[in-house]
Structures are given as C-alpha cells and as structure tokens.
Motif scaffolding. Structure first.
Motif, mmCIF file in Angstrom:
data_model
loop_
_atom_site.group_PDB
_atom_site.id
_atom_site.type_symbol
_atom_site.label_atom_id
_atom_site.label_comp_id
_atom_site.label_asym_id
_atom_site.label_seq_id
_atom_site.Cartn_x
_atom_site.Cartn_y
_atom_site.Cartn_z
ATOM 1 N N GLU A 1 0.954 -1.272 -0.042
ATOM 2 C CA GLU A 1 0.027 0.050 0.018
ATOM 3 C C GLU A 1 0.648 1.101 0.064
ATOM 4 O OE1 GLU A 1 -3.763 2.246 0.404
ATOM 5 O OE2 GLU A 1 -3.172 0.548 -0.625
ATOM 6 N N LEU A 2 2.018 1.393 0.781
ATOM 7 C CA LEU A 2 2.595 2.354 0.889
ATOM 8 C C LEU A 2 3.437 2.671 -0.250
ATOM 9 C CD1 LEU A 2 4.487 2.103 4.296
ATOM 10 C CD2 LEU A 2 2.736 3.767 3.596
ATOM 11 N N LEU A 3 4.040 1.244 -1.002
ATOM 12 C CA LEU A 3 4.616 1.862 -2.474
ATOM 13 C C LEU A 3 3.708 2.457 -3.587
ATOM 14 C CD1 LEU A 3 6.724 -1.503 -2.695
ATOM 15 C CD2 LEU A 3 7.538 0.825 -2.629
ATOM 16 N N ALA A 4 2.629 1.975 -3.553
ATOM 17 C CA ALA A 4 1.691 2.562 -4.311
ATOM 18 C C ALA A 4 1.322 3.965 -4.125
ATOM 19 C CB ALA A 4 0.225 1.782 -4.200
ATOM 20 N N ILE A 5 1.037 4.385 -2.842
ATOM 21 C CA ILE A 5 0.953 5.662 -2.457
ATOM 22 C C ILE A 5 2.057 6.614 -2.710
ATOM 23 C CG2 ILE A 5 0.564 7.364 -0.603
ATOM 24 C CD1 ILE A 5 -1.209 4.922 0.795
ATOM 25 N N ILE A 6 3.197 6.133 -2.451
ATOM 26 C CA ILE A 6 4.574 6.827 -2.689
ATOM 27 C C ILE A 6 4.698 6.830 -4.121
ATOM 28 C CG2 ILE A 6 7.076 6.668 -2.537
ATOM 29 C CD1 ILE A 6 6.809 5.433 0.365
ATOM 30 N N GLY A 7 4.524 6.098 -4.922
ATOM 31 C CA GLY A 7 4.274 6.132 -6.201
ATOM 32 C C GLY A 7 3.481 7.397 -6.733
ATOM 33 N N VAL A 8 2.370 7.235 -6.363
ATOM 34 C CA VAL A 8 1.241 8.179 -6.858
ATOM 35 C C VAL A 8 1.991 9.814 -6.393
ATOM 36 C CG1 VAL A 8 -0.686 9.370 -6.135
ATOM 37 C CG2 VAL A 8 -0.757 7.060 -6.489
ATOM 38 N N VAL B 1 -0.091 9.130 -15.619
ATOM 39 C CA VAL B 1 0.601 8.200 -15.120
ATOM 40 C C VAL B 1 0.368 7.892 -13.467
ATOM 41 C CG1 VAL B 1 3.054 7.361 -14.710
ATOM 42 C CG2 VAL B 1 2.564 8.554 -16.902
ATOM 43 N N ALA B 2 0.140 8.855 -12.718
ATOM 44 C CA ALA B 2 0.110 8.936 -11.351
ATOM 45 C C ALA B 2 -1.281 8.290 -10.944
ATOM 46 C CB ALA B 2 0.038 10.269 -10.681
ATOM 47 N N GLY B 3 -2.418 8.470 -11.926
ATOM 48 C CA GLY B 3 -3.653 7.896 -11.743
ATOM 49 C C GLY B 3 -3.625 6.560 -12.038
ATOM 50 N N VAL B 4 -2.848 6.190 -12.963
ATOM 51 C CA VAL B 4 -2.927 4.677 -13.387
ATOM 52 C C VAL B 4 -2.068 3.891 -12.165
ATOM 53 C CG1 VAL B 4 -1.634 2.862 -14.757
ATOM 54 C CG2 VAL B 4 -2.666 4.868 -15.801
ATOM 55 N N ILE B 5 -1.145 4.441 -11.526
ATOM 56 C CA ILE B 5 -0.529 3.868 -10.259
ATOM 57 C C ILE B 5 -1.567 3.789 -8.954
ATOM 58 C CG2 ILE B 5 1.458 4.272 -8.671
ATOM 59 C CD1 ILE B 5 3.054 5.596 -10.709
ATOM 60 N N ALA B 6 -2.261 4.766 -9.066
ATOM 61 C CA ALA B 6 -3.016 4.869 -8.040
ATOM 62 C C ALA B 6 -4.206 3.733 -8.131
ATOM 63 C CB ALA B 6 -4.046 6.179 -8.105
ATOM 64 N N LEU B 7 -4.230 3.098 -8.934
ATOM 65 C CA LEU B 7 -5.060 1.802 -9.408
ATOM 66 C C LEU B 7 -4.860 0.615 -8.619
ATOM 67 C CD1 LEU B 7 -5.743 2.156 -13.107
ATOM 68 C CD2 LEU B 7 -7.453 2.477 -11.296
ATOM 69 N N PHE B 8 -3.537 0.698 -8.244
ATOM 70 C CA PHE B 8 -2.896 -0.282 -7.195
ATOM 71 C C PHE B 8 -3.143 -0.167 -5.862
ATOM 72 C CE2 PHE B 8 -0.553 -0.421 -11.445
ATOM 73 C CZ PHE B 8 -0.908 -1.856 -11.708
ATOM 74 N N MET B 9 -3.703 0.931 -5.348
ATOM 75 C CA MET B 9 -3.895 1.330 -3.984
ATOM 76 C C MET B 9 -4.987 0.201 -3.624
ATOM 77 S SD MET B 9 -3.793 5.266 -3.660
ATOM 78 C CE MET B 9 -4.312 5.291 -2.197
ATOM 79 N N LYS C 1 -9.276 6.181 -2.698
ATOM 80 C CA LYS C 1 -8.800 5.511 -3.953
ATOM 81 C C LYS C 1 -9.538 6.159 -4.999
ATOM 82 C CE LYS C 1 -7.836 1.511 -6.518
ATOM 83 N NZ LYS C 1 -7.864 0.130 -6.566
ATOM 84 N N ARG C 2 -10.906 6.189 -4.896
ATOM 85 C CA ARG C 2 -11.857 6.914 -5.927
ATOM 86 C C ARG C 2 -11.359 8.284 -6.457
ATOM 87 N NH1 ARG C 2 -18.028 4.550 -4.943
ATOM 88 N NH2 ARG C 2 -17.569 2.568 -5.647
ATOM 89 N N LEU C 3 -11.171 9.153 -5.077
ATOM 90 C CA LEU C 3 -10.858 10.323 -5.278
ATOM 91 C C LEU C 3 -9.569 10.759 -6.252
ATOM 92 C CD1 LEU C 3 -9.178 12.809 -3.823
ATOM 93 C CD2 LEU C 3 -11.299 13.730 -4.779
ATOM 94 N N ILE C 4 -8.545 9.834 -5.683
ATOM 95 C CA ILE C 4 -7.271 9.955 -6.212
ATOM 96 C C ILE C 4 -7.040 9.435 -7.458
ATOM 97 C CG2 ILE C 4 -5.066 8.856 -5.877
ATOM 98 C CD1 ILE C 4 -5.318 8.688 -2.922
ATOM 99 N N VAL C 5 -7.701 8.285 -8.152
ATOM 100 C CA VAL C 5 -7.737 7.957 -9.513
ATOM 101 C C VAL C 5 -8.474 9.117 -10.245
ATOM 102 C CG1 VAL C 5 -8.412 6.113 -11.055
ATOM 103 C CG2 VAL C 5 -7.540 5.547 -8.810
ATOM 104 N N GLY C 6 -9.547 9.306 -9.793
ATOM 105 C CA GLY C 6 -10.646 10.117 -10.568
ATOM 106 C C GLY C 6 -9.935 11.470 -10.915
#
Length: 395
Positions: A210-217, A373-381, A274-279
């Motif tokens: 979870e942290l890796l996904a958040i840090i990536g975003v 790109v960040a939005g795509v990474i957020a899909l892994f949260m 997650k929905r807010l971040i991705v969207g």
C-alpha cells in the motif's frame, strides 16, 4: 463549544498560518529563476531545475528521518526554528553571485521545511480530536494558498526592487517563528512513541504494498507539480507574457489547487480515498491539455480546473499513508510530504534537460501527461470503505 476546543482550534489556526508561510517560502525559488536567467545568460533551464531540486530534495528526503525521530520524541522547537532557518537561507539567495553557493543555500533552506512539516502535521493530528481529516485538509489548504501567494507577492517585489529585495523576505519568517514560539502546542501534548525501530520496520513491511503505491502516486504527482512550478513561468514568458501576467496565471492554478484540496478531502470521506485519487489525477491531464490548446479566458479556466484536479488528492494521500501505518503518523507524513515529494523533485532535473534539448513545449507536454501516469499507479492502491460510511455503520 468548550474552552478546550477553542484552544485547540486557535493552535491549529496558528500552525496553519505557519504552514502558509512555509509553503510560500517553498515556492520561493521558482519565482527567482526568471530574474536569474535575465541577469545571467549562462543560467539554463537545467540549472534552474537543479536549483529548485536542491531545495526540494533536502526539504523532502530528510523528512522521514525527522518523522521517525518525532514519533519517538515530539520536539515543538523544530516548527519555529525550522521556519526561521528557511527564511534566513532564502533571504540570502538574491545577493549571492556564485551558482554553487546559491545551490548550497537552497539545499540548506530545505532542511528548515523538512523539520517543520512532520512536527506541524502531527501537532494538527493530535489537536484535531475526531475531525482529523477535515482539519488536516484545512492545514494543507493553507499551505497550498501559501504556494499560490508566492508568485503574486514575490514577482512584483523582485521586479520593482531587484533581487536584493530578497533580504526583506526574512521578516515574515521572524514574525511567524515568534508566533510559533509562544503558541505552538507544548511538548506534553506530543507524547512521543518509544516503539523500537524493529517494530517500525515490521509495520512498514506489512504495509509495504500500500505504501509503495501511495509513494509512487505522490512521487509522480510531485514531479508534475514541481515541473510546472519551475517551467510554467518560463514557458509563459516564451509565449510573450510578462513576468507579472505569468505569475497571475500560476497563482490562479495554485489557488484553485488549494480549494481543490479541501473539496477533495470532503469527497474522499463520502466516496473513498482511492476513487478520489484515481479520478482526479486521470481528469488532470486532459484539463492541462485544454489549457495548452486554447487561448484567452477559456485557457485560464482550463488551467484553474486542472490545478484543482491535480491538488485535490494532496491531503488525501497523506491521510491514506497515516491510515496504512497508524502508529507512526509523523513517519507517514515524512514519507508522503517528504520522501515521495523528493523523488519527484529529483526527477525535475530530467524534465529541465528535456526543455534545454527539445524545447519548453516538449517539456511542458511531458509534464502534463504525468498526472495520468500517477492515476494509473493509484489503481494499485487498496480500496477502503469511505470514512462517512464507516461512521454511519458504527451508529
């Protein structure tokens, strides 16, 4: 409302005001860059990116270490000493002639905000009771408004009085440091956490995915954000806009971003983080290209909406990290507000180099793709129930 609540809100207000000044200083160097380029023909886009990155990296990469230390100790003096230190270092940048010394000053200034942010955000968390998400969003919004005020205040100052005017910018830092000295929460409300390092590492390991996904975003979003702060004034100037006009556009983007951050906090409570971040991130890229491909008022509207979309996930990602490692909130703040942002700041040098080789339009185009790109990474949260749904279910 009780007296205790009044005291908490007043202290959060002081911390939020200090955050506004700290982030105004954090956006200081991008406002200085166009004037440095005018004074020195050898001051390239790459050099500008290195200068901004020096501040971003030290202000960010060191934050997790401050965060871990503060989780154990809780030292209030870091908020006012950090603020004063950054103000002094940045106030000297306008009188320095040597580029290497300028970069060193930028790096030293970054340590001030690295000390301030984990401690201040933890103080807000401690003082917020059961309204942590909303009040943290407000604290973050004040910081974003500080970013927005920076071009509006500093560009006219430098244009009217020259770069020696940087010396007077130490005064707000002194005043706010004194305010924090008297009104920041005392150490007895920051109890610290004597959890051994081995347990902290175990907590990080269990939440690593979870942290890796958040840090990536955050890293990719930070790269987009820092690249825009660095390159957008230069790009607008290349389109024959004055420094003042360019600063107004950047201010609009940052001001709507601050508003978007507060709105994003509320939306995430209703519909999930997650929905807010991705969207919001997926929406940012087409809005930025709308700004690039249109003109006049319509272009400004696109830029304002893009800024709101890009920064609407700012506080939400911090809260998501704090929820992932709830026993180490200052460390979570350091990882998100600091380390992840530093990764993005380091990569700005690459974007700056692209601007030197292939032109500012190419660099800006790549920058505008980054939120996607960040939005795509957020899909892994991980998807968690919305905070409001959990509260309703508990009743």
């Amino acid at each position: 409302m009780s007296e205790q609540s009044q005291i908490k809100y007043s202290k959060i207000g002081v911390l939020s005001l200090a955050h506004m000044l700290n982030d105004l200083y954090s956006n200081y160097l991008p406002q200085l860059v166009p004037f440095l380029i005018i004074l020195s023909p050898n001051f390239t886009v790459t050099r500008a990116a290195i200068l901004v990155s020096a501040f971003t990296i030290t202000s960010s990469m060191v934050q997790p270490f401050f965060g871990y230390y503060l989780d154990r100790q809780g030292k209030r003096w870091l908020v006012y000493v950090g603020t004063l230190w950054m103000a002094i270092m940045l106030s000297l940048t306008g009188i320095v002639q040597n580029y290497v010394v300028l970069v060193i000053l930028a790096a030293l200034a970054g340590l001030g905000t690295a000390a301030f942010h984990p401690q201040a955000s933890t103080m807000v968390n401690v003082l917020s009771g059961d309204r942590k998400a909303v009040l943290l969003s407000g604290f973050i919004a004040f910081g974003n408004f500080g970013f927005a005020l920076s071009p509006l205040l500093l560009v006219p100052l430098f244009q009217t009085y020259g770069l020696h005017a940087t010396l007077v910018t130490v005064i707000p830092g002194i005043l706010v440091a004194i305010l924090l000295l008297f009104f920041a929460p005392r150490n007895n409300v920051l109890k610290g956490n004597s959890v051994p390092l081995s347990e902290v590492l175990s907590s990080l390991k269990s939440s690593s995915r979870e942290l890796l996904a958040i840090i990536g975003v955050i890293a990719v979003r930070s790269l987009a954000y820092t690249s825009m702060l660095t390159l957008l004034p230069l790009y607008l100037k290349s389109q024959n806009l004055s420094n003042i006009a360019a600063s107004h556009l950047v201010t609009i983007m940052l001001a709507t971003g601050a508003i978007g951050g507060v709105i994003g906090g509320f939306i995430s409570d209703y519909y999930g983080r997650k929905r807010l971040i991705v969207g919001s991130l997926l929406l940012s890229t087409p809005l930025f290209f709308g700004f690039l491909l249109t003109e006049g008022t319509l272009s400004t509207i696109f830029l304002a909406l893009a800024g709101a979309a890009l920064l609407s996930s700012f506080s939400v990602t911090i809260v998501a990290a704090q929820e992932a490692i709830p026993n180490n909130k200052a460390l979570a703040s350091g990882l998100t507000m600091g380390f992840a942002g530093g990764l993005g700041g380091l990569a700005v040098i690459v974007i700056g180099r692209i601007g030197d080789i292939w032109g500012l339009t190419s660099a800006i185009t790549i920058t505008f793709i980054l939120p996607l790109v960040a939005g795509v990474i957020a899909l892994f949260m991980k998807s968690h129930p919305a905070a409001r749904s959990e509260r309703l279910a508990a009743r």
